[in-house]
Design a protein around this motif. Structure first.
Motif, PDB file in Angstrom:
ATOM      1  N   VAL A 254       0.854  -1.192   0.000  1.00  0.00           N
ATOM      2  CA  VAL A 254       0.000   0.000   0.000  1.00  0.00           C
ATOM      3  C   VAL A 254       0.893   1.247   0.000  1.00  0.00           C
ATOM      4  CG1 VAL A 254      -1.783   1.279   1.253  1.00  0.00           C
ATOM      5  CG2 VAL A 254      -1.828  -1.231   1.219  1.00  0.00           C
ATOM      6  N   GLY A 255       0.846   1.967  -1.105  1.00  0.00           N
ATOM      7  CA  GLY A 255       1.697   3.153  -1.240  1.00  0.00           C
ATOM      8  C   GLY A 255       2.923   2.831  -2.080  1.00  0.00           C
ATOM      9  N   LYS A 256       3.914   3.694  -1.972  1.00  0.00           N
ATOM     10  CA  LYS A 256       5.127   3.489  -2.760  1.00  0.00           C
ATOM     11  C   LYS A 256       6.065   2.563  -2.009  1.00  0.00           C
ATOM     12  CE  LYS A 256       8.291   5.723  -5.539  1.00  0.00           C
ATOM     13  NZ  LYS A 256       8.243   4.591  -6.474  1.00  0.00           N
ATOM     14  N   ALA A 257       6.426   1.457  -2.652  1.00  0.00           N
ATOM     15  CA  ALA A 257       7.238   0.452  -1.967  1.00  0.00           C
ATOM     16  C   ALA A 257       8.718   0.802  -2.040  1.00  0.00           C
ATOM     17  CB  ALA A 257       7.003  -0.907  -2.608  1.00  0.00           C
ATOM     18  N   PRO A 258       9.487   0.466  -0.989  1.00  0.00           N
ATOM     19  CA  PRO A 258      10.943   0.622  -1.070  1.00  0.00           C
ATOM     20  C   PRO A 258      11.472  -0.204  -2.243  1.00  0.00           C
ATOM     21  CG  PRO A 258      10.236  -0.006   1.158  1.00  0.00           C
ATOM     22  CD  PRO A 258       9.046  -0.118   0.270  1.00  0.00           C
ATOM     23  N   ASP A 259      12.492   0.269  -2.890  1.00  0.00           N
ATOM     24  CA  ASP A 259      13.036  -0.427  -4.060  1.00  0.00           C
ATOM     25  C   ASP A 259      13.393  -1.873  -3.779  1.00  0.00           C
ATOM     26  OD1 ASP A 259      12.674   1.521  -5.825  1.00  0.00           O
ATOM     27  OD2 ASP A 259      14.762   2.273  -5.830  1.00  0.00           O
ATOM     28  N   ILE A 260      13.962  -2.087  -2.608  1.00  0.00           N
ATOM     29  CA  ILE A 260      14.411  -3.429  -2.254  1.00  0.00           C
ATOM     30  C   ILE A 260      13.236  -4.415  -2.254  1.00  0.00           C
ATOM     31  CG2 ILE A 260      14.249  -2.982   0.254  1.00  0.00           C
ATOM     32  CD1 ILE A 260      17.143  -4.877  -1.074  1.00  0.00           C
ATOM     33  N   CYS A 261      12.093  -3.945  -1.783  1.00  0.00           N
ATOM     34  CA  CYS A 261      10.910  -4.814  -1.744  1.00  0.00           C
ATOM     35  C   CYS A 261      10.380  -5.062  -3.156  1.00  0.00           C
ATOM     36  CB  CYS A 261       9.816  -4.201  -0.878  1.00  0.00           C
ATOM     37  SG  CYS A 261      10.283  -4.034   0.852  1.00  0.00           S
ATOM     38  N   LYS A 262      10.357  -4.001  -3.949  1.00  0.00           N
ATOM     39  CA  LYS A 262       9.906  -4.141  -5.328  1.00  0.00           C
ATOM     40  C   LYS A 262      10.766  -5.151  -6.087  1.00  0.00           C
ATOM     41  CE  LYS A 262       8.783  -0.386  -8.041  1.00  0.00           C
ATOM     42  NZ  LYS A 262       8.672   1.092  -8.282  1.00  0.00           N
ATOM     43  N   LYS A 263      12.054  -5.014  -5.872  1.00  0.00           N
ATOM     44  CA  LYS A 263      13.008  -5.914  -6.526  1.00  0.00           C
ATOM     45  C   LYS A 263      12.823  -7.349  -6.028  1.00  0.00           C
ATOM     46  CE  LYS A 263      17.640  -5.792  -7.462  1.00  0.00           C
ATOM     47  NZ  LYS A 263      19.029  -5.523  -7.043  1.00  0.00           N
ATOM     48  N   GLY A 264      12.582  -7.447  -4.735  1.00  0.00           N
ATOM     49  CA  GLY A 264      12.378  -8.759  -4.112  1.00  0.00           C
ATOM     50  C   GLY A 264      11.153  -9.455  -4.672  1.00  0.00           C
ATOM     51  N   TYR A 265      10.061  -8.691  -4.790  1.00  0.00           N
ATOM     52  CA  TYR A 265       8.817  -9.310  -5.256  1.00  0.00           C
ATOM     53  C   TYR A 265       8.966  -9.790  -6.699  1.00  0.00           C
ATOM     54  CZ  TYR A 265       3.809 -10.197  -5.585  1.00  0.00           C
ATOM     55  OH  TYR A 265       2.593 -10.809  -5.727  1.00  0.00           O
ATOM     56  N   GLU A 266       9.662  -8.991  -7.472  1.00  0.00           N
ATOM     57  CA  GLU A 266       9.910  -9.374  -8.863  1.00  0.00           C
ATOM     58  C   GLU A 266      10.759 -10.650  -8.919  1.00  0.00           C
ATOM     59  OE1 GLU A 266      11.183  -5.910 -11.186  1.00  0.00           O
ATOM     60  OE2 GLU A 266      11.986  -7.354 -12.641  1.00  0.00           O
ATOM     61  N   ALA A 267      11.785 -10.702  -8.066  1.00  0.00           N
ATOM     62  CA  ALA A 267      12.675 -11.872  -8.043  1.00  0.00           C
ATOM     63  C   ALA A 267      11.913 -13.122  -7.612  1.00  0.00           C
ATOM     64  CB  ALA A 267      13.849 -11.608  -7.095  1.00  0.00           C
ATOM     65  N   LEU A 268      11.039 -12.949  -6.640  1.00  0.00           N
ATOM     66  CA  LEU A 268      10.279 -14.086  -6.123  1.00  0.00           C
ATOM     67  C   LEU A 268       9.384 -14.655  -7.231  1.00  0.00           C
ATOM     68  CD1 LEU A 268      10.109 -15.418  -3.325  1.00  0.00           C
ATOM     69  CD2 LEU A 268       8.186 -13.933  -2.791  1.00  0.00           C
ATOM     70  N   ASN A 269       8.716 -13.771  -7.945  1.00  0.00           N
ATOM     71  CA  ASN A 269       7.839 -14.207  -9.031  1.00  0.00           C
ATOM     72  C   ASN A 269       8.625 -14.814 -10.195  1.00  0.00           C
ATOM     73  OD1 ASN A 269       4.927 -13.743  -8.554  1.00  0.00           O
ATOM     74  ND2 ASN A 269       5.664 -11.712  -7.978  1.00  0.00           N
ATOM     75  N   LYS A 270       9.753 -14.183 -10.504  1.00  0.00           N
ATOM     76  CA  LYS A 270      10.597 -14.726 -11.577  1.00  0.00           C
ATOM     77  C   LYS A 270      11.106 -16.115 -11.193  1.00  0.00           C
ATOM     78  CE  LYS A 270      11.353 -11.238 -14.705  1.00  0.00           C
ATOM     79  NZ  LYS A 270       9.950 -10.954 -15.054  1.00  0.00           N
ATOM     80  N   GLY A 271      11.418 -16.267  -9.914  1.00  0.00           N
ATOM     81  CA  GLY A 271      11.891 -17.559  -9.410  1.00  0.00           C
ATOM     82  C   GLY A 271      10.865 -18.651  -9.668  1.00  0.00           C
ATOM     83  N   VAL A 272       9.602 -18.346  -9.367  1.00  0.00           N
ATOM     84  CA  VAL A 272       8.534 -19.334  -9.571  1.00  0.00           C
ATOM     85  C   VAL A 272       8.379 -19.645 -11.058  1.00  0.00           C
ATOM     86  CG1 VAL A 272       6.049 -19.741  -9.390  1.00  0.00           C
ATOM     87  CG2 VAL A 272       7.289 -18.723  -7.472  1.00  0.00           C
ATOM     88  N   GLU A 273       8.361 -18.600 -11.885  1.00  0.00           N
ATOM     89  CA  GLU A 273       8.172 -18.811 -13.323  1.00  0.00           C
ATOM     90  C   GLU A 273       9.339 -19.598 -13.923  1.00  0.00           C
ATOM     91  OE1 GLU A 273       5.480 -15.209 -15.011  1.00  0.00           O
ATOM     92  OE2 GLU A 273       7.480 -14.629 -14.331  1.00  0.00           O
ATOM     93  N   TYR A 274      10.518 -19.267 -13.453  1.00  0.00           N
ATOM     94  CA  TYR A 274      11.701 -19.977 -13.956  1.00  0.00           C
ATOM     95  C   TYR A 274      11.638 -21.455 -13.575  1.00  0.00           C
ATOM     96  CZ  TYR A 274      16.538 -21.494 -14.448  1.00  0.00           C
ATOM     97  OH  TYR A 274      17.669 -22.184 -14.795  1.00  0.00           O
ATOM     98  N   MET A 275      11.339 -21.696 -12.334  1.00  0.00           N
ATOM     99  CA  MET A 275      11.237 -23.070 -11.839  1.00  0.00           C
ATOM    100  C   MET A 275      10.249 -23.861 -12.696  1.00  0.00           C
ATOM    101  SD  MET A 275       8.896 -24.980  -9.892  1.00  0.00           S
ATOM    102  CE  MET A 275       7.932 -23.692  -9.148  1.00  0.00           C
ATOM    103  N   ALA A 276       9.066 -23.262 -12.934  1.00  0.00           N
ATOM    104  CA  ALA A 276       8.040 -23.970 -13.711  1.00  0.00           C
ATOM    105  C   ALA A 276       8.522 -24.242 -15.141  1.00  0.00           C
ATOM    106  CB  ALA A 276       6.746 -23.165 -13.721  1.00  0.00           C
ATOM    107  N   SER A 277       9.279 -23.289 -15.693  1.00  0.00           N
ATOM    108  CA  SER A 277       9.728 -23.432 -17.087  1.00  0.00           C
ATOM    109  C   SER A 277      10.786 -24.530 -17.236  1.00  0.00           C
ATOM    110  CB  SER A 277      10.287 -22.098 -17.595  1.00  0.00           C
ATOM    111  OG  SER A 277      11.551 -21.853 -16.991  1.00  0.00           O
TER     112      SER A 277
END
Lengths: 385, 378
Positions: A254-277
């Motif tokens: 909620v609101g503007k996220a710290p960069d580290i969190c934004k980067k983390g969330y992207e990495a977490l999602n990429k991790g799942v997609e990569y694993m599935a691929s």
């Protein structure tokens, strides 16, 4: 009755040297009978595993032997339900008389029983014949139940879509100052309004606000905590319908996220997609999956924040029970094959910032994997009025 | 006063802010719906009530203003009377949230069903008052009396059916199965307890003691059959006993059964509502049986607290039990069971059990199976 499932069950019984099974209401009971509309899930629920307490009396029993003979013993109130579907294989009796009703069918000496009502079932089997050897029947069907059939996949697919939509509804209806409890009750309302039979487990819409008591400890939740700017919300939601479960996770900020969190969330999602691929059916082992997520997260520089690196715990199969076997971690040796459906739920923890989770249900197909939960992965920062 | 008014009076006298009951006899009493079959919900082998740790699937909260709110699952909602109660529907995992909103007092009385779950879930002060309605529930209203009269008659008919279908060589198990099948065929919701058609054959090993009965014992001439049967339907129970003899009974035994029946009818004739105490009743039976010369054969003597009777209603055994010295004064509307027994070593075991309704000017049997039917031919 599903002849194919009986045959599969008999094969498992023979493989494991078990002559017959007696199951109280539960996942195996539902599976063999294909009784997806029989509501057993909350009868005598006493614990988190969802098993009916061993001490309770069952309202129905299923007997099946390794020749394919089967009989359902049920009470008066279930008579119509079972008679309609399994005519000729139903003994209606009163609960006190289940032992008597079951006795004429029992010829076997080595019998598997369910965890639900196990004490009751074991006692009546011993009364019928003291020489009967009672063995665990709960796990007998793990290796067949983990491969879902077309109709099971259809139900799970619908449930995943439903859960995607339910959380989107919550995201669109969040209000500043709303408590975590109120946000969770939006999930109740959505489920109830759309006729879903129950939750798989108590849902969490976990609020954690930057630099407050809530972000000091990953385990800490206060359901009265109010929604305010700089709050990370981690969803853990599962619904139950037509005898199957979903289990689902995403995080929003909620609101503007710290960069580290934004980067983390992207990495977490990429991790799942990569694993599935990377999954190759008949080849990839379940014990490799966490490492695949880890590899991608590391590549993106966020490995420090990933949780459970020691046990490499990633998730579990899902179906009739929310948590089924095999579990997805480094210690479970199991080659992935088409029809498996499992939940993968990597998490990140940013002290003083937020807790983050993503959970998806992955279906193994003939040539790879499909993620059944489709909630947008790029929806992270949200505006709330 | 109607039931709800009586319940409210109790609540106000208790000093509690509200009452909360999970599925069970008190729940049924408060919500006045008897289509919901709670009796087997989570029946726990080790406890007489629904396992204390179990999450209830339905519960009712009654506050001091007389407002009752039922909290239950989507599956059960249609069972409840919405003119008398508010009905809130939620998923079981969310019962805690909903219940917290419903409870409007600080000091709440709860029953024993799911007690541990209530204590874990609620932060307010909870006091166990399982017995709060016992004296109210003991006086049955017209509807309850009508239901239990029907149940008494049903049980009479069931045993008469069995009596006509007994065959030589049949096992005790098979005879009991007829009781089960008769109930199933005629729509009874359940049995009050596992039924017994207790076979004891004269001059055999099994007539040496009262217990045990043997399931595979075969019916032959010279067998005494002691029935102990109860059915359950629409929220109420029956409990019933008579004894039959296959073939010509020895004089001693025949006269014994007559004495036991005479004791039972004499006891009933002595009941004066508002005067007679429950604890006196077995004494009347003893007086008559003694007069007829059979006191020695009674299973329990005057001063013993053995199982000679109990009140009955939505639970098969309601308090008090019939023990010497019980001070409860019998009042119109009470329904209780009286169950005297005799044992004749080498011959057999004999029991009579009746459901008895206390009326304005006396008492009457709700169980009317012929008392002079003893010897039967197969």
């Amino acid at each position: 009755m599903r002849e194919d499932r009986i045959l599969k069950t008999i094969k498992e019984l023979n493989k494991q040297g078990v002559e017959a099974v007696v199951y109280g209401p539960g996942a195996n009971f539902q599976y063999i009978l294909d009784a997806t509309d029989y509501w057993w899930q909350r009868s005598c629920d006493t614990n988190i595993m969802g098993f009916s307490s061993a001490y309770n009396l069952p309202d129905a029993l299923l007997y099946l032997n390794n020749k394919g003979d089967y009989q359902i013993i049920c009470n008066y109130h279930n008579k119509d339900y079972f008679t309609k579907k399994y005519l000729g294989h139903v003994t209606c009796s009163y609960m006190d008389q289940f032992e008597d009703a079951l006795a004429p069918f029992i010829k076997e000496k080595r019998i598997g029983v369910s965890v639900s009502c196990s004490k009751f079932i074991s006692e009546i089997l011993k009364n019928i014949n003291n020489d009967i050897e009672i063995v665990d029947g709960e796990n007998l069907l793990n290796d067949i139940r983990c491969f879902k059939e077309a109709d099971e996949i259809k139900t799970l697919r619908e449930l995943c879509k439903f859960t995607d939509d339910a959380v989107m509804y919550v995201v669109n209806n969040l209000k500043m100052g709303m408590s975590q409890r109120e946000a969770e009750n939006l999930l109740v309302k959505y489920g109830y309004d759309h006729g879903v039979s129950d939750f798989s487990f108590p849902p969490t819409v976990g609020f954690k606000t930057q630099n407050t008591i809530t972000t000091e400890d990953v385990e800490y939740y206060d359901r009265e905590w109010k929604l305010q700017p700089q709050t990370g919300i981690a969803f853990d939601v599962g619904y139950m319908n037509k005898g199957y479960c979903s289990d689902w996770g995403r995080s929003v900020y909620v609101g503007k996220a710290p960069d580290i969190c934004k980067k983390g969330y992207e990495a977490l999602n990429k991790g799942v997609e990569y694993m599935a691929s990377q999954i190759v059916p008949y080849k990839t082992n379940i014990n490799e999956l966490y490492a695949l997520v880890m590899k991608k997260v590391d590549e993106l520089g966020m490995l420090d924040y990933l949780r459970y690196k020691d046990v490499q715990m990633l998730g579990h199969q899902i179906g009739i029970d929310c948590h089924e076997f095999p579990m997805v971690n480094k210690d479970f040796d199991f080659v992935i094959k088409p029809g498996m459906t499992f939940a993968v739920e990597p998490k990140m923890w940013f002290p003083n910032e937020m807790y983050m989770r993503v959970e998806d249900i992955v279906l193994i197909t003939e040539d790879g994997a499909e993620i059944l939960t489709k909630f947008p992965r790029d929806l992270f920062e949200i505006e709330v009025k | 006063m109607n039931r709800r008014e009586k319940i409210l009076k109790k609540l106000n006298e208790s000093g509690l802010d509200g009452l909360l009951f999970a599925s069970g006899a008190n729940f049924q009493y408060v919500v006045e719906s008897n289509s919901y079959f709670w009796q087997r919900y989570c029946f726990n082998l080790d406890e007489p009530v629904a396992g204390a740790r179990i999450i209830p699937e339905a519960m009712v909260y009654l506050n001091k203003d007389g407002k009752s709110t039922i909290l239950t699952t989507p599956l059960l909602k249609e069972h409840f009377d919405t003119t008398l109660n508010d009905v809130v529907v939620s998923y079981m995992d969310q019962f805690e949230d909903e219940l917290t909103k419903i409870i409007d007092g600080k000091k709440i009385g709860i029953g024993r069903d799911c007690e541990a779950w209530f204590r874990k879930t609620l932060k307010v002060k909870l006091i166990e008052v399982e017995d709060i309605f016992y004296d109210l529930r003991r006086i049955k209203d017209e509807k309850e009396i009508a239901l239990m009269t029907k149940l008494g008659k049903f049980t009479d008919d069931a045993v008469m059916y069995v009596c006509k279908h007994l065959k030589p060589g049949m096992t005790m198990f098979e005879a009991e199965r007829m009781i089960v099948d008769y109930g199933l065929k005629n729509g009874m919701a359940d049995l009050s307890f596992p039924p017994t058609c207790g076979f004891k054959t004269r001059n055999t090993e099994n007539a040496q003691s009262i217990e045990p009965f043997e399931n595979d014992r075969k019916l032959v001439e010279g067998t005494m059959i002691a029935f102990d049967i109860g059915y359950m339907d629409r929220g109420y129970c029956s409990d019933w006993g008579r004894t039959l003899y296959v073939g010509r009974a020895p004089e001693l035994v025949k006269k014994g059964y007559e004495a036991l029946q005479a004791g039972e009818t004499y006891m009933l004739s002595k009941i004066v509502p508002g005067v007679t105490k429950f604890g006196e009743l077995y004494g009347f039976i003893c007086d008559k049986v003694e007069e007829l010369g059979y006191y020695d054969y009674l299973r329990f003597k005057r001063d013993e607290t053995g199982g000679n009777g109990h009140h009955i209603g939505s639970e098969v055994h309601e308090l008090p039990f019939l023990v010497p010295g019980d001070e409860l004064v019998l009042q119109p509307g009470m329904i209780f069971c009286s169950e005297p027994k005799m044992f004749f070593k080498n011959e057999g075991y004999m029991r009579v059990e009746d459901m008895i309704l206390v009326t304005e000017d006396g008492a009457k049997f709700l169980t009317n199976f012929p008392r002079d039917l003893f010897e039967i031919e197969l």
